[in-house]
Design an enzyme around this catalytic site. Structure first.
Site, short mmCIF file in Angstrom:
data_model
loop_
_atom_site.label_atom_id
_atom_site.label_comp_id
_atom_site.label_asym_id
_atom_site.label_seq_id
_atom_site.Cartn_x
_atom_site.Cartn_y
_atom_site.Cartn_z
N TYR A 156 0.82 -1.21 0.00
CA TYR A 156 0.00 0.00 0.00
C TYR A 156 0.86 1.26 0.00
CZ TYR A 156 -3.37 3.46 1.77
OH TYR A 156 -4.16 4.57 1.93
N GLY A 157 1.86 1.30 0.86
CA GLY A 157 2.65 2.50 1.04
C GLY A 157 3.47 2.89 -0.17
#
Length: 253
Positions: A156-157
């Site tokens: 996600y990051g």
């Protein structure tokens, strides 16, 4: 240059949380809103709420990773409303939490298809229309997760950081056409955040204690008005920027 109430906006992930707040906020200001999401029922509910308040909207289902479907959404928007002025790329598939060594290729692909690639799909499909009319607003979504590097959130990051890179490069290239491209990093009381808080009340209380304003943002009243500014005429010279909207929790150097 169009005023905000003269514009047409596509909002992805408009069925709940931040996306719904943005759709409602823009509609309240007279924007014609296209509510996009993978599931038809939630986005239809958002569109019906907008219409019940006397404003214009319609819902259309779409997986942002499906380029052919994205093209159809943009074409249908122009067909019904005559233009596309604002593109809000809020949708994001959540791949789940994992350490770096345990992050799978499938989760990486899932995050990127639902984030960076999905945003690019809509940006590229909207671009010819915005270029022809000599004006456009693109608003992408990133996260402090990537900017500050939160453990356990690799897929996600790093995807969200790539959205920031996409935003900056598009802003440089498309500025000549009066198309602004910005990215926001929100901290909001989303349905997922509420569910997490119920399951982790002590941790949630700890986080709120460290939050300067002692609360998460409200999608409709805290986050969406910033999007309305970015979508309107007053932001015509504001582009390529990352805006953190989380009540001073995350302050960029």
């Amino acid at each position: 240059m169009k005023q905000l109430h003269e514009k047409v906006a596509i909002v992805t992930g408009a069925g709940q949380g931040i996306g719904k707040g943005i759709a409602l906020c823009l509609a309240e200001r007279g924007v014609k809103v296209v509510c996009v999401g993978r599931r038809i029922d939630p986005i239809t509910a958002t569109a019906e709420e907008i219409k019940a308040n006397g404003n214009e909207a319609f819902a259309i289902s779409c997986d942002v990773a499906d380029r052919a479907r994205v093209k159809e959404v943009v074409q249908e928007t122009v067909k019904r409303f005559g233009s596309i002025d604002v593109m809000v790329n809020n949708a994001q598939t959540l791949p789940g939490k994992a350490t770096v060594e345990d992050t799978t290729y499938e989760n990486m692909l899932l995050a990127w298809q639902g984030g960076t690639i999905g945003s690019l799909n809509f940006m590229q499909e909207c671009f010819p229309y915005m270029k022809e009319q000599g004006e456009g607003r693109i608003i992408n979504f990133a996260s402090a997760t990537g900017m500050f590097g939160y453990a356990g959130q690799l897929a996600y990051g790093c995807n969200k950081e790539s959205v920031r890179g996409l935003t900056k490069i598009a802003a440089k290239e498309w500025g000549q056409y009066n198309i602004t491209v910005n990215v926001v990093l929100p901290g909001a009381e989303s349905p997922a955040a509420k569910e997490w808080a119920k399951k982790n009340p002590e941790k949630y209380a700890e986080i709120m204690q460290s939050q300067p304003m002692k609360r998460l943002g409200d999608p409709l009243t805290d986050i969406a008005p910033v999007i309305a500014f970015l979508a309107g005429p007053d932001s015509k010279y504001f582009s390529g920027q990352s805006l953190v909207i989380d009540g001073a929790t995350s302050i960029m150097p």
